[in-house]
Write a protein that holds these residues in place. Structure first.
Motif, short mmCIF file in Angstrom:
data_model
loop_
_atom_site.label_atom_id
_atom_site.label_comp_id
_atom_site.label_asym_id
_atom_site.label_seq_id
_atom_site.Cartn_x
_atom_site.Cartn_y
_atom_site.Cartn_z
N LEU A 41 0.84 -1.21 0.00
CA LEU A 41 0.00 0.00 0.00
C LEU A 41 0.86 1.25 0.00
O LEU A 41 0.56 2.24 -0.67
N HIS A 42 1.95 1.22 0.77
CA HIS A 42 2.96 2.28 0.68
C HIS A 42 3.98 1.84 -0.37
O HIS A 42 4.49 0.71 -0.32
N GLY A 43 4.28 2.73 -1.30
CA GLY A 43 5.03 2.34 -2.50
C GLY A 43 6.39 1.74 -2.26
O GLY A 43 6.86 0.91 -3.05
N ALA A 44 7.07 2.15 -1.18
CA ALA A 44 8.43 1.64 -0.94
C ALA A 44 8.44 0.35 -0.16
O ALA A 44 9.49 -0.26 0.03
N GLU A 45 7.26 -0.11 0.29
CA GLU A 45 7.22 -1.20 1.27
C GLU A 45 6.85 -2.51 0.57
O GLU A 45 5.71 -2.93 0.53
N ILE A 46 7.89 -3.13 0.01
CA ILE A 46 7.67 -4.17 -0.99
C ILE A 46 7.74 -5.60 -0.46
O ILE A 46 7.34 -6.53 -1.16
N LEU A 179 0.23 -5.91 4.66
CA LEU A 179 1.67 -6.14 4.80
C LEU A 179 2.45 -4.88 4.45
O LEU A 179 2.39 -4.40 3.31
N HIS A 180 3.16 -4.37 5.42
CA HIS A 180 3.98 -3.16 5.25
C HIS A 180 5.42 -3.44 5.65
O HIS A 180 5.76 -4.55 6.06
N THR A 181 6.27 -2.41 5.55
CA THR A 181 7.60 -2.44 6.17
C THR A 181 7.79 -1.07 6.80
O THR A 181 6.93 -0.20 6.68
N SER A 182 8.92 -0.90 7.42
CA SER A 182 9.30 0.45 7.87
C SER A 182 9.43 1.35 6.63
O SER A 182 9.64 0.87 5.52
ZN LIG Z 1 3.43 1.40 5.45
#
Ligand SMILES: [Zn+2]
Length: 372
Positions: A41-46, A179-182
């Protein structure tokens, strides 16, 4: 087992191309719960995309009798964010049309419906599954009203268009996993909501953070808040009721990376959670429950640079620090004819370093690290 695969176009571009999300839908031989997972959902959080791909490969080895209910998977769920670049860097956290965080735009039934208490009162004597069924129906009816505005001549802005299509895939889910990341370098952990500690542990991650304060309109929040609010109404009426409806955000490591260990942790966690929920009947034994550090979001201490310059970290991701311990140093230059300066930054209180900036050049006021 092979999935049904379908695409959901949500937006036509000026060039005529269409942006879509694609859903991999696995339906078990026995009817049951619905689990919805999405990533990126956040572009960098792959990293979550790699989790979903490996999960697909694993599900394909099962037969339909080993799945009870259905699992919907949506990798690369935000094509605009995923593709956005500044040089080589993925910058897709904010919608470039309106500056909004992609994860603060979702439709929240609790805000749309004033009188949950009236609903609770009128269902005080009903059994849990009837209440759940009727409340869900009410949410979906209100949600479907948004379609009218979508199709009206005046239309809706990009973020409303996007959220409608994404939420239409998951509002009838029982379990939702985002599912995200920092946004920088991070540990693996899970965000959970109140009264769901026991199943949070099923993800087998070392840290669980209770969302005791809300950002507002995040994907997981928008899904579960109406249910939590209804539970509160029933509690006020003297009836303890817990719906088997859960929402989770898994944070799996570092931005712009599919760290293999984080991906493995995420995959094991998802499989274990769904198995313990009774959706997967596979011979794999469940993960032993490991010690989980439970904390609350409001106790997170974030540090922002007191000066502009270059960061030299004095601590490592995952380390524990004492109050007064040096966290980092900033090397600052100036345009005032003076020699360069070093600024030391100490921990205000003890904590675990769970998040570090990925960029060691900071402007004053920029985020540097987080302590739990
Ligand atoms: Zn995120």
């Amino acid at each position: 087992m092979t999935p049904e695969i379908f695409t959901v176009p949500f937006m036509q571009l000026a060039s005529g191309d269409r942006l879509s999300v694609q859903v991999y839908q696995y339906v078990g031989a026995t009817a049951g719960k619905k689990a919805y997972l999405q990533a990126n959902l956040h572009g960098a959080e792959i990293a979550g995309n790699a989790v979903i791909l490996q999960f697909i490969e694993w599900l394909n080895t099962l037969d339909a009798t080993q799945l009870i209910g259905e699992i919907w998977l949506v990798p690369v769920c935000n094509p605009i964010g995923t593709n956005q670049r500044s040089h080589y860097f993925s910058s897709g956290r904010y919608n470039h049309y309106d500056g909004k965080d992609w994860n603060r735009i979702f439709w929240d039934y609790e805000k749309a419906e004033e009188d949950l208490m009236a609903f609770a009162k009128s269902h005080l004597k009903s059994d849990r599954s009837t209440i759940q069924h009727q409340f869900r129906q009410q949410i979906q009816e209100r949600f479907s009203g948004l379609l009218e505005q979508l199709n009206a001549p005046s239309g809706v802005p990009v973020s409303e268009l996007y959220r409608y299509h994404l939420q239409s895939l998951c509002l009838d889910a029982d379990y939702l996993i985002d599912l995200h990341t920092s946004a920088g370098q991070g540990l693996d952990y899970v965000y959970y909501f109140r009264d769901r500690e026991a199943s949070a542990a099923w993800f087998g991650l070392p840290i669980g953070i209770l969302l005791d304060v809300y950002d507002g309109d995040a994907f997981d929040e928008a899904f579960i808040k109406p249910w939590l609010a209804l539970e509160t109404c029933f509690a006020e009426l003297g009836r303890e009721l817990r719906f088997d409806i859960e929402a989770w955000t898994l944070e799996l490591g570092t931005a712009m990376q599919c760290n293999p260990q984080s991906v493995e942790n995420g995959l094991l966690g998802v499989k274990n959670y769904l198995a313990r929920k009774g959706m997967l009947a596979t011979p794999e034994p469940p993960l032993p429950l490991q010690e989980m550090k439970l904390t609350t979001r409001s106790t997170i201490k974030r540090y922002y640079a007191p000066a502009g310059g270059m960061i030299q970290f004095k601590i490592a991701l995952g380390s524990t620090v004492e109050a007064g311990q040096q966290l980092y140093q900033i090397l600052s230059f100036n345009k005032e004819g003076r020699l360069p300066q070093r600024t030391d930054v100490q921990a205000e209180q003890a904590g675990l370093v769970f998040d570090l900036s990925i960029n060691q050049a900071v402007n004053q006021g920029e985020y540097v690290l987080g302590l739990l």
